[in-house]
Design a protein around this motif. Sequence first.
Motif, PDB file in Angstrom:
ATOM      1  N   LEU A  26       0.827  -1.211   0.000  1.00  0.00           N
ATOM      2  CA  LEU A  26       0.000   0.000   0.000  1.00  0.00           C
ATOM      3  C   LEU A  26       0.857   1.254   0.000  1.00  0.00           C
ATOM      4  N   LYS A  27       1.981   1.218   0.712  1.00  0.00           N
ATOM      5  CA  LYS A  27       2.837   2.397   0.818  1.00  0.00           C
ATOM      6  C   LYS A  27       3.649   2.646  -0.454  1.00  0.00           C
ATOM      7  N   ARG A  28       3.641   1.688  -1.365  1.00  0.00           N
ATOM      8  CA  ARG A  28       4.422   1.831  -2.597  1.00  0.00           C
ATOM      9  C   ARG A  28       3.578   2.315  -3.770  1.00  0.00           C
ATOM     10  N   VAL A  29       2.275   2.486  -3.533  1.00  0.00           N
ATOM     11  CA  VAL A  29       1.387   2.947  -4.609  1.00  0.00           C
ATOM     12  C   VAL A  29       1.465   4.471  -4.679  1.00  0.00           C
ATOM     13  N   ALA A  30       1.995   4.974  -5.747  1.00  0.00           N
ATOM     14  CA  ALA A  30       2.109   6.421  -5.913  1.00  0.00           C
ATOM     15  C   ALA A  30       0.737   7.031  -6.172  1.00  0.00           C
ATOM     16  N   GLY A  31       0.426   8.109  -5.463  1.00  0.00           N
ATOM     17  CA  GLY A  31      -0.846   8.798  -5.660  1.00  0.00           C
ATOM     18  C   GLY A  31      -2.031   8.075  -5.058  1.00  0.00           C
ATOM     19  N   LEU A  32      -1.788   7.189  -4.060  1.00  0.00           N
ATOM     20  CA  LEU A  32      -2.892   6.462  -3.424  1.00  0.00           C
ATOM     21  C   LEU A  32      -3.800   7.443  -2.691  1.00  0.00           C
ATOM     22  N   ARG A  33      -5.082   7.416  -3.015  1.00  0.00           N
ATOM     23  CA  ARG A  33      -6.036   8.377  -2.449  1.00  0.00           C
ATOM     24  C   ARG A  33      -7.050   7.721  -1.526  1.00  0.00           C
ATOM     25  N   VAL A  34      -7.501   6.498  -1.865  1.00  0.00           N
ATOM     26  CA  VAL A  34      -8.569   5.835  -1.120  1.00  0.00           C
ATOM     27  C   VAL A  34      -8.178   4.382  -0.882  1.00  0.00           C
ATOM     28  N   ILE A  35      -8.403   3.891   0.338  1.00  0.00           N
ATOM     29  CA  ILE A  35      -8.258   2.475   0.662  1.00  0.00           C
ATOM     30  C   ILE A  35      -9.620   1.968   1.119  1.00  0.00           C
ATOM     31  N   ILE A  36     -10.102   0.942   0.445  1.00  0.00           N
ATOM     32  CA  ILE A  36     -11.382   0.321   0.814  1.00  0.00           C
ATOM     33  C   ILE A  36     -11.049  -0.964   1.564  1.00  0.00           C
ATOM     34  N   ASN A  37     -11.354  -0.971   2.845  1.00  0.00           N
ATOM     35  CA  ASN A  37     -10.986  -2.103   3.718  1.00  0.00           C
ATOM     36  C   ASN A  37     -12.190  -2.993   3.949  1.00  0.00           C
ATOM     37  N   ALA A  40      -2.096  -1.711  10.528  1.00  0.00           N
ATOM     38  CA  ALA A  40      -1.285  -1.361   9.353  1.00  0.00           C
ATOM     39  C   ALA A  40      -1.763  -0.071   8.714  1.00  0.00           C
ATOM     40  N   LEU A  41      -3.078   0.153   8.725  1.00  0.00           N
ATOM     41  CA  LEU A  41      -3.624   1.355   8.096  1.00  0.00           C
ATOM     42  C   LEU A  41      -3.332   2.614   8.909  1.00  0.00           C
ATOM     43  N   ASP A  42      -2.941   2.450  10.172  1.00  0.00           N
ATOM     44  CA  ASP A  42      -2.605   3.614  10.985  1.00  0.00           C
ATOM     45  C   ASP A  42      -1.148   4.019  10.838  1.00  0.00           C
ATOM     46  N   ASP A  43      -0.455   3.400   9.898  1.00  0.00           N
ATOM     47  CA  ASP A  43       0.926   3.784   9.628  1.00  0.00           C
ATOM     48  C   ASP A  43       0.972   5.251   9.195  1.00  0.00           C
ATOM     49  N   PRO A  44       1.952   6.029   9.687  1.00  0.00           N
ATOM     50  CA  PRO A  44       2.036   7.450   9.298  1.00  0.00           C
ATOM     51  C   PRO A  44       2.058   7.680   7.795  1.00  0.00           C
ATOM     52  N   ALA A  45       2.619   6.727   7.043  1.00  0.00           N
ATOM     53  CA  ALA A  45       2.684   6.899   5.586  1.00  0.00           C
ATOM     54  C   ALA A  45       1.307   6.847   4.948  1.00  0.00           C
ATOM     55  N   LEU A  46       0.319   6.281   5.672  1.00  0.00           N
ATOM     56  CA  LEU A  46      -1.034   6.160   5.132  1.00  0.00           C
ATOM     57  C   LEU A  46      -2.018   7.057   5.870  1.00  0.00           C
ATOM     58  N   ARG A  47      -1.496   7.940   6.714  1.00  0.00           N
ATOM     59  CA  ARG A  47      -2.376   8.745   7.570  1.00  0.00           C
ATOM     60  C   ARG A  47      -3.296   9.649   6.763  1.00  0.00           C
ATOM     61  N   ASP A  48      -2.829  10.163   5.641  1.00  0.00           N
ATOM     62  CA  ASP A  48      -3.631  11.094   4.847  1.00  0.00           C
ATOM     63  C   ASP A  48      -4.476  10.406   3.778  1.00  0.00           C
ATOM     64  N   VAL A  49      -4.429   9.093   3.718  1.00  0.00           N
ATOM     65  CA  VAL A  49      -5.228   8.355   2.745  1.00  0.00           C
ATOM     66  C   VAL A  49      -6.608   8.094   3.338  1.00  0.00           C
ATOM     67  N   GLU A  50      -7.651   8.344   2.549  1.00  0.00           N
ATOM     68  CA  GLU A  50      -9.022   8.149   3.025  1.00  0.00           C
ATOM     69  C   GLU A  50      -9.324   6.656   3.119  1.00  0.00           C
ATOM     70  N   LYS A  51      -9.847   6.215   4.288  1.00  0.00           N
ATOM     71  CA  LYS A  51     -10.200   4.811   4.484  1.00  0.00           C
ATOM     72  C   LYS A  51     -11.710   4.661   4.509  1.00  0.00           C
ATOM     73  N   LEU A  52     -12.226   3.695   3.758  1.00  0.00           N
ATOM     74  CA  LEU A  52     -13.657   3.479   3.651  1.00  0.00           C
ATOM     75  C   LEU A  52     -13.989   2.010   3.830  1.00  0.00           C
ATOM     76  N   SER A  53     -15.198   1.747   4.281  1.00  0.00           N
ATOM     77  CA  SER A  53     -15.750   0.393   4.230  1.00  0.00           C
ATOM     78  C   SER A  53     -16.350   0.190   2.837  1.00  0.00           C
ATOM     79  N   PRO A  54     -16.624  -1.039   2.420  1.00  0.00           N
ATOM     80  CA  PRO A  54     -17.235  -1.251   1.101  1.00  0.00           C
ATOM     81  C   PRO A  54     -18.548  -0.505   0.927  1.00  0.00           C
ATOM     82  N   LEU A  55     -19.399  -0.489   1.980  1.00  0.00           N
ATOM     83  CA  LEU A  55     -20.673   0.210   1.849  1.00  0.00           C
ATOM     84  C   LEU A  55     -20.460   1.713   1.771  1.00  0.00           C
ATOM     85  N   GLY A  56     -19.493   2.233   2.568  1.00  0.00           N
ATOM     86  CA  GLY A  56     -19.199   3.652   2.486  1.00  0.00           C
ATOM     87  C   GLY A  56     -18.670   4.038   1.117  1.00  0.00           C
ATOM     88  N   ALA A  57     -17.833   3.173   0.544  1.00  0.00           N
ATOM     89  CA  ALA A  57     -17.315   3.439  -0.802  1.00  0.00           C
ATOM     90  C   ALA A  57     -18.435   3.438  -1.830  1.00  0.00           C
TER      91      ALA A  57
END
Length: 782
Positions: A80-91, A101-118
């Motif tokens: 996940l941290k190697r994807v350039a321009g990553l904007r949204v993670i659907i967990n 893992a999603l609370d890693d500082p490198a992913l802090r600014d990436v929007e996290k959504l559930s499938p229904l929220g997405a």
Amino acid sequence: MKDGGANIEALDHHVPKVAVIGADKDGLSLLPLLLKDNPLGKLALIVDPNREAMLFKLGELGYRVSGQIDLKISSDLEELKRVAGLRVIINSLQDEATAAALDDPALRDVEKLSPLGARLLLGARNLVSVRASGAPYVAREADLLATLREITDALHLSASREELFSVVLRVALESLRGERGSLMLVSRADGRLTMPVAVGMDEEVRRKIRVPIGSGIAGRMVQEKKPLLIRGKIDGGFAPPGTRRDVKCAVCVPLVSGGEVLGVLNVNSHESEDAFGEQDLNFLTNYASITASIVRRAIELDDMKLDSLKLDFLKDVEFFMSSTVPLRQRLGMICGKLSGVVPGLTAFIYLYDDTKRKLELGGSSVNGLKDATPVSLAMGEGLEGSVAVEDAEEVVLVDRCCEGRFRRAYVSFPLRAKGRFLGTLNGQISSVRGLTEFYESFLREAASYLADSVLRHLEEEREAARIQKLLSVDDIGIDIVSIREPRELMDKVTTAAAMLIGAEGAVLRLRKDAGKQRFQVVSSFGTDDRGVKERFLAVEKDVVAEAVRRNETTVCLDPEKGSPFIRSVMARPIHQKGMITGVLTLFNKVSETTHDNYGFTAVDKSLLSRFALYVERALSYLRQGTLSVASEGRDLSQCRLLDVERRVEEEVNRAKRFSRKFVLATLRFSWIKEYRPEAKAEFVGKFIDFTRKKVRTFDQLLTLDEDTLAFLLLETDERASRVFATLAEATSRHADFGKAFADGDVELYYGYSIYPDSGDNFADLFSRASQRTKLDLEKVFR
């Protein structure tokens, strides 16, 4: 499809990317929406712990592992941290390892959504795309609202409260193309509007917002339940701090469910005064009507979780506080419990000492502090001390930035119960998620209950300690009353007073000449040091003079003349026949648990007053050259009013438990003929010996003073007049007493009260029993 070895960084960096975690039904069902053009972003990565199973599922769905799809599949979340321009993670997995893992500082600014929220956001952003193209979007609005209705039941079960509210707000912002917004809810704790989620606002500022109902635009909307479209400058109404000046257009709608206003949904724009129109207002109103049901269910679900957590905590608090270990250890166990409930919490409890006017560290979840030297804070000192100031509110501080792996927070809640300030509950939180709204509410509720429990147990312990000290006063008082030698009596008074009250020293002064206000030191304790004695006597004279002037116990704290030797002084006048004949003074109250010096308390004043009654009785006997009946060794109960009070209170408690009655009666001798003190004592002594043979063995006969007796007739509601009639008949015929009563040398007066008819406490019972009537022997037996 490119396999795991493909170079993801070769993709176009300017295209926003989407990653899906979990190749289950919910995650893979989004592929048809994500693989085509969509406003959310380009699907670049799918991560699942079981890579082979993921490939099989993709094949079953018709997605061949070839160059058909330009994305990567992996079993490693680090991709996940190697994807350039990553904007949204659907967990779609929603497990603890993935959340960490999603609370890693490198992913802090990436929007996290559930499938229904997405799915919901895809619908909202598609609506925005249609609107931007200029095409009719009424149908798309209907589709979005219909989709929202379908997922209402599922969303509140699959997402956390924070994510749910965040999705609700994001959908509103995306649908109206707003830059900033907030979701505000009516707090059930204080009825004010709080802000669980917001976009475009500092986190610490958001947490502190409390808007009274009826105040500002949002507060008035709760009252009026009407949506509002605002264009131009906002004057006087509520707007998020820091954004009010540049807000040019805003839509505010109430969240109403079942006729109850749950809160307010706000969407703002700073670009144009025409950013929103009536159609936007109608859409957000319809959206809010559906959203309100989600919010209500989320609140109810959180309330259920919170109630369950509170119930478990309340049981543990009662268990810990009911144990026999010292209070500091009990509070330490409670802190440990709190730390086990709230992730990353280090808890501290400070208790307020009203004698020192300081906060004392009562308990902590830090092992090293449990047996450490006591820690104290002055009122207003530090964050804990600032909460201790009168009417001060709680303190909740959070990180303004998210640097590092952990979020940090600091809280301090005042412990108040029945209008009394008892201390503070404090916590430092350092965890992946920081202090969530849920655990903040729990700590606030925990502080409220903890205050009630601490107050209850402190009162019980103080009452038990007070009773124990009163019993000690009674025991020593009996010894003092029986002392025959003046020198022994004086020395016993000062040493016993210092020991009972807990003072460094004591001085007893008695009036040297009748009619003069000069009191001479007759005994002292703890004044061997010359410096202490000189400083004490300088202060003591003023306190003694004030105690004599006011004719009551007087306390002086931190006297300037005595510093640093004398820190507190308490003086109590000694009375004889209504006149002040002496003063008993104590100095430097000392804690039983520490070596600190602090002031004398109200309990100390009451103990000294009780002790002084024995001193007055002993001095009276000494001056008369007589002893009390009890000190002559007769088989009687304690000869004093205070002992009668204690025995009556004990009998009241027993009678309450077994629903029984008893009689308290008094009998007083009125000496018409002049008798010498020795003759009076002998007459009364013989009368007591005779009387004891006429009452039941379990009845109690007590001596109040030289002329007054008290009777406790247990487990009966028989009228005491019959008892006295029988007693009087036998007395009138007695060889030693009959002639004295017949000649009118002595008269008897009696009174009585019945529990609970005459009262349910000593004061009422004794007052009624002291209303005496003459026992007319001739009228009764003629």
